[in-house]
Enzyme design. Structure first.
Site, short mmCIF file in Angstrom:
data_model
loop_
_atom_site.label_atom_id
_atom_site.label_comp_id
_atom_site.label_asym_id
_atom_site.label_seq_id
_atom_site.Cartn_x
_atom_site.Cartn_y
_atom_site.Cartn_z
N PHE A 67 8.77 -77.53 -32.05
CA PHE A 67 10.06 -76.87 -32.05
C PHE A 67 10.44 -76.42 -33.46
CE2 PHE A 67 10.21 -79.89 -28.51
CZ PHE A 67 10.66 -79.09 -27.47
N PHE A 106 8.72 -81.69 -34.37
CA PHE A 106 10.03 -81.08 -34.60
C PHE A 106 10.14 -80.59 -36.04
CE2 PHE A 106 10.66 -84.45 -31.48
CZ PHE A 106 11.50 -83.89 -30.52
N ASP A 107 10.74 -79.41 -36.21
CA ASP A 107 11.24 -79.02 -37.52
C ASP A 107 12.50 -79.87 -37.78
OD1 ASP A 107 11.80 -77.61 -39.89
OD2 ASP A 107 12.97 -76.10 -38.82
N GLY A 108 12.95 -79.90 -39.03
CA GLY A 108 14.13 -80.69 -39.35
C GLY A 108 15.42 -79.90 -39.29
#
Length: 263
Positions: free
Chosen positions: A221, A104-106
């Protein structure tokens, strides 16, 4: 997913908590015969179909208690709950068959786009000052926080059996944030939610693609298309999350390309 479900069923034979996959399509119900043949041929265990005969399946997502909706058609994710447009990689990258890896991106994915708004409006220096001043204030949740939470609940079922190191689910935070200047707020936000990722990778603006090639996630993502494209080039399956201030720039550029004479 099937490998994770097989282990969950072995550990908890009476439990119904596992990955539940639903195929959603606007094809006619008669297409279901071909789909059943296809899935049986490839030994894919998908029990639930939603075939809407030309109508959008989006209205059924809440009824299925959907944690994540994926589509290769960007127009079909604009009204979903937790959603992303999935892109196939430009090359093959071998991934684990025994461990599900999700990256995941943040900002604007797990977290809100609060910090990205400051970057876009005031630049990086102001962003660093803002993050330092608000280090102990959790960020608001982003569109995929719930999906990470669902993964975490499944992971804990393995942890409770003493299988933390052998857990077949592994999660990654892969962010352009700098650990020194803005990483603490991201980690403290996850802690305040009672969540964690197995690995946290702060790249300080460096490209994400080379690192994703090492991680070999089943899916990554991100809210920014250039990171999605970078992942594709390295062979990773990537999904674009259409959320946050970055989308205004993305759709503006897209519109300019399609309508070069527009103002």
């Amino acid at each position: 997913l099937e490998a994770v479900n097989a282990q969950l069923r072995e550990l908890y034979p009476d439990s119904e908590v596992f990955f539940d996959i639903v195929l959603m399509t606007n094809n006619h119900a008669q297409v279901g015969v071909r789909l059943i043949f296809f899935f049986n041929h490839y030994d894919l265990f998908i029990e639930r179909f939603c075939m809407t005969g030309g109508n959008s399946p989006i209205c059924y997502l809440k009824a299925y208690h959907t944690n994540l909706y994926l589509s290769s058609d960007a127009e079909k994710v604009s009204g979903a709950i937790e959603e992303a447009t999935i892109f196939s990689p430009s090359r093959d990258l071998e991934v684990s068959e025994k461990q599900l890896r999700v990256a995941f991106d943040g900002d604007a994915v797990l977290f809100s786009d609060e910090s990205e708004q400051i970057v876009k409006a005031h630049g990086l220096d102001m962003f660093f000052e803002h993050e330092k001043a608000h280090e102990n204030k959790p960020l608001a949740q982003g569109p995929l926080k719930g999906f990470l939470e669902a993964l975490g609940k499944l992971q804990k079922k393995f942890y409770s059996k003493g299988l933390r190191l052998e857990c077949p689910i592994r999660t990654y935070l892969v962010t352009a944030r700098s650990a020194a200047s803005s990483g603490a707020r991201a980690l403290k936000t996850l802690r305040s939610w009672g969540l964690e990722t197995d690995e946290a990778l702060f790249l300080a603006g460096a490209p994400k693609g080379p690192l994703l090639r090492k991680i070999r996630p089943h899916i990554f993502f991100d809210d920014q298309m250039f990171h999605v494209e970078g992942a594709q080039e390295m062979g990773a399956v990537a999904a674009h999350v259409p959320y946050g201030v970055a989308q205004k720039h993305f759709f503006l550029v897209k519109d300019k390309q399609q309508n070069p004479n527009s103002k």
